[in-house]
Design a protein around this motif. Structure first.
Motif, PDB file in Angstrom:
ATOM      1  N   THR A   3      37.500  26.255  33.190  1.00  0.00           N
ATOM      2  CA  THR A   3      37.535  27.299  34.203  1.00  0.00           C
ATOM      3  C   THR A   3      37.006  26.702  35.496  1.00  0.00           C
ATOM      4  O   THR A   3      35.878  26.199  35.545  1.00  0.00           O
ATOM      5  CB  THR A   3      36.678  28.505  33.772  1.00  0.00           C
ATOM      6  OG1 THR A   3      37.196  29.014  32.544  1.00  0.00           O
ATOM      7  CG2 THR A   3      36.702  29.598  34.830  1.00  0.00           C
ATOM      8  N   TYR A   5      37.240  28.506  38.555  1.00  0.00           N
ATOM      9  CA  TYR A   5      36.760  29.615  39.382  1.00  0.00           C
ATOM     10  C   TYR A   5      36.825  30.873  38.529  1.00  0.00           C
ATOM     11  O   TYR A   5      37.751  31.045  37.736  1.00  0.00           O
ATOM     12  CB  TYR A   5      37.627  29.805  40.631  1.00  0.00           C
ATOM     13  CG  TYR A   5      37.240  31.049  41.416  1.00  0.00           C
ATOM     14  CD1 TYR A   5      36.139  31.050  42.258  1.00  0.00           C
ATOM     15  CD2 TYR A   5      37.956  32.227  41.265  1.00  0.00           C
ATOM     16  CE1 TYR A   5      35.766  32.200  42.951  1.00  0.00           C
ATOM     17  CE2 TYR A   5      37.594  33.379  41.960  1.00  0.00           C
ATOM     18  CZ  TYR A   5      36.501  33.362  42.793  1.00  0.00           C
ATOM     19  OH  TYR A   5      36.126  34.489  43.467  1.00  0.00           O
ATOM     20  N   GLU A   6      35.832  31.768  38.731  1.00  0.00           N
ATOM     21  CA  GLU A   6      35.834  33.012  37.971  1.00  0.00           C
ATOM     22  C   GLU A   6      35.155  34.109  38.774  1.00  0.00           C
ATOM     23  O   GLU A   6      34.183  33.864  39.482  1.00  0.00           O
ATOM     24  CB  GLU A   6      35.094  32.795  36.650  1.00  0.00           C
ATOM     25  CG  GLU A   6      35.289  33.884  35.644  1.00  0.00           C
ATOM     26  CD  GLU A   6      34.775  33.473  34.263  1.00  0.00           C
ATOM     27  OE1 GLU A   6      35.325  33.974  33.284  1.00  0.00           O
ATOM     28  OE2 GLU A   6      33.825  32.665  34.184  1.00  0.00           O
ATOM     29  N   ASN A   7      35.707  35.333  38.681  1.00  0.00           N
ATOM     30  CA  ASN A   7      35.088  36.519  39.251  1.00  0.00           C
ATOM     31  C   ASN A   7      35.276  37.655  38.246  1.00  0.00           C
ATOM     32  O   ASN A   7      35.824  37.412  37.158  1.00  0.00           O
ATOM     33  CB  ASN A   7      35.643  36.827  40.656  1.00  0.00           C
ATOM     34  CG  ASN A   7      37.103  37.222  40.656  1.00  0.00           C
ATOM     35  OD1 ASN A   7      37.597  37.874  39.730  1.00  0.00           O
ATOM     36  ND2 ASN A   7      37.820  36.837  41.701  1.00  0.00           N
ATOM     37  N   GLY A  11      40.035  34.581  36.209  1.00  0.00           N
ATOM     38  CA  GLY A  11      39.538  33.214  36.220  1.00  0.00           C
ATOM     39  C   GLY A  11      40.691  32.262  36.462  1.00  0.00           C
ATOM     40  O   GLY A  11      41.818  32.516  36.037  1.00  0.00           O
ATOM     41  N   LYS A  22      43.924  33.699  34.452  1.00  0.00           N
ATOM     42  CA  LYS A  22      43.711  34.584  33.311  1.00  0.00           C
ATOM     43  C   LYS A  22      42.992  35.815  33.845  1.00  0.00           C
ATOM     44  O   LYS A  22      41.869  35.726  34.336  1.00  0.00           O
ATOM     45  CB  LYS A  22      42.874  33.879  32.236  1.00  0.00           C
ATOM     46  CG  LYS A  22      42.550  34.722  31.042  1.00  0.00           C
ATOM     47  CD  LYS A  22      43.770  35.020  30.208  1.00  0.00           C
ATOM     48  CE  LYS A  22      43.360  35.793  28.968  1.00  0.00           C
ATOM     49  NZ  LYS A  22      44.447  36.490  28.358  1.00  0.00           N
ATOM     50  N   THR A  24      41.093  39.278  33.545  1.00  0.00           N
ATOM     51  CA  THR A  24      40.257  40.056  32.638  1.00  0.00           C
ATOM     52  C   THR A  24      40.830  41.468  32.556  1.00  0.00           C
ATOM     53  O   THR A  24      41.052  42.109  33.568  1.00  0.00           O
ATOM     54  CB  THR A  24      38.817  40.112  33.169  1.00  0.00           C
ATOM     55  OG1 THR A  24      38.356  38.780  33.380  1.00  0.00           O
ATOM     56  CG2 THR A  24      37.902  40.834  32.198  1.00  0.00           C
TER      57      THR A  24
END
Length: 170
Positions: A3, A5-7, A11, A22, A24
């Protein structure tokens, strides 16, 4: 795979030289076509990514532990004010909004709203409801009023049903 970057909503995954997103809540998310008295019900939604407002079928991410049918019923109620039971929805199929960069699969549903039903208040996420008579849908696609990928895919799934299998067919 990693991963990069993710918020809270998505992601960005790197798999070798490929990157994809991907989302959520997308795999139990839903889009729902609704019809009342011969009119299909859409919502007007501001989309900052395009700096424009679109006419779309109600849709959204699923909540944790929620089925796609429950998500469809919730999104329909939140965005149009019309309430339907999840088990009253007709499953149309699955769509993948952008298979090149999104890992998402979203289920599409159809809801027939009773002609005398009145909408309740919405959650304010949309800028209002838009009714398009079923006979005018092809023109709405051709003139660009309907261009959102979720809406187009859901309509294609609806139209792919044999005429006698379509909801409301006699």
């Amino acid at each position: 795979m990693k991963t990069v970057y993710e918020n809270p909503w998505f992601g960005v995954i790197q798999d070798g030289r490929f990157h994809f997103i991907k989302e959520t809540g997308a795999d139990n998310g839903a889009v729902v076509l609704a019809r009342q008295a011969g009119d299909f019900l859409f919502v007007r939604v501001r989309r900052p990514a395009h700096d424009d407002t679109f006419i779309e079928a109600p849709r959204g991410y699923g909540e944790s532990g929620e089925s796609a049918a429950r998500c469809a019923a919730r999104e329909l109620r939140e965005e149009t004010g019309f309430a339907v039971a999840p088990d009253a929805l007709v499953t149309l199929g699955w769509l993948r909004p952008n298979s090149a960069i999104l890992a998402s699969s979203v289920q599409a549903f159809f809801a027939e709203i009773p002609g005398d039903a009145e909408p309740a208040a919405t959650d304010g996420e949309t800028e209002g409801m838009v009714r398009i008579p079923e006979a005018d849908l092809p023109r709405a696609l051709a003139d660009g009023r309907l261009g959102d990928g979720f809406t187009l895919a859901a309509l294609a799934l609806f139209w792919a049903l044999k005429p006698g299998d379509r909801p409301g067919a006699g």
